[in-house]
Design an enzyme around this catalytic site. Sequence first.
Site, mmCIF file in Angstrom:
data_model
loop_
_atom_site.group_PDB
_atom_site.id
_atom_site.type_symbol
_atom_site.label_atom_id
_atom_site.label_comp_id
_atom_site.label_asym_id
_atom_site.label_seq_id
_atom_site.Cartn_x
_atom_site.Cartn_y
_atom_site.Cartn_z
ATOM 1 N N HIS A 1 0.842 -1.196 0.000
ATOM 2 C CA HIS A 1 0.000 0.000 0.000
ATOM 3 C C HIS A 1 0.877 1.245 0.000
ATOM 4 O O HIS A 1 1.127 1.850 1.031
ATOM 5 C CB HIS A 1 -0.920 0.019 1.222
ATOM 6 C CG HIS A 1 -1.877 -1.123 1.250
ATOM 7 N ND1 HIS A 1 -2.801 -1.272 2.249
ATOM 8 C CD2 HIS A 1 -2.086 -2.160 0.400
ATOM 9 C CE1 HIS A 1 -3.528 -2.342 2.021
ATOM 10 N NE2 HIS A 1 -3.095 -2.906 0.907
ATOM 11 N N GLU B 1 -12.230 -0.506 -4.114
ATOM 12 C CA GLU B 1 -13.223 0.315 -3.435
ATOM 13 C C GLU B 1 -13.424 1.616 -4.175
ATOM 14 O O GLU B 1 -12.472 2.203 -4.684
ATOM 15 C CB GLU B 1 -12.712 0.576 -2.017
ATOM 16 C CG GLU B 1 -13.722 1.126 -1.075
ATOM 17 C CD GLU B 1 -13.157 1.166 0.326
ATOM 18 O OE1 GLU B 1 -13.057 2.271 0.876
ATOM 19 O OE2 GLU B 1 -12.793 0.104 0.870
#
Length: 98
Positions: free
Chosen positions: A3, A96
């Site tokens: 990430h 998302e």
Amino acid sequence: MNHSGGRLRFGPDGKLYLTTSDINQPPLAQNLDNLIGKVLRFNADGSIPDDNPFVGTEGARPENFTYGHRNPQGLFFHPQDGSLWETEHGNKLWDEFN
């Protein structure tokens, strides 16, 4: 590190939006006292807009515009109403859209 994404984009309001990842430490993205896992918002000159949502909030960084993000890499402004849309990449699935 998985990430580690980020994006810079000027919005229709002339403000600079910058995304930061949670650097594989999700609890940090929920805390307003840091810049991890956030969408940050600045004036074009680098100063903080007075109308950012956490300006004046004790313990919060004033640059924070939204928080709790995993790996935000997509920023889009709706062409009709100027609303900010953000996407986060998941691990093989669970992408998302916010």
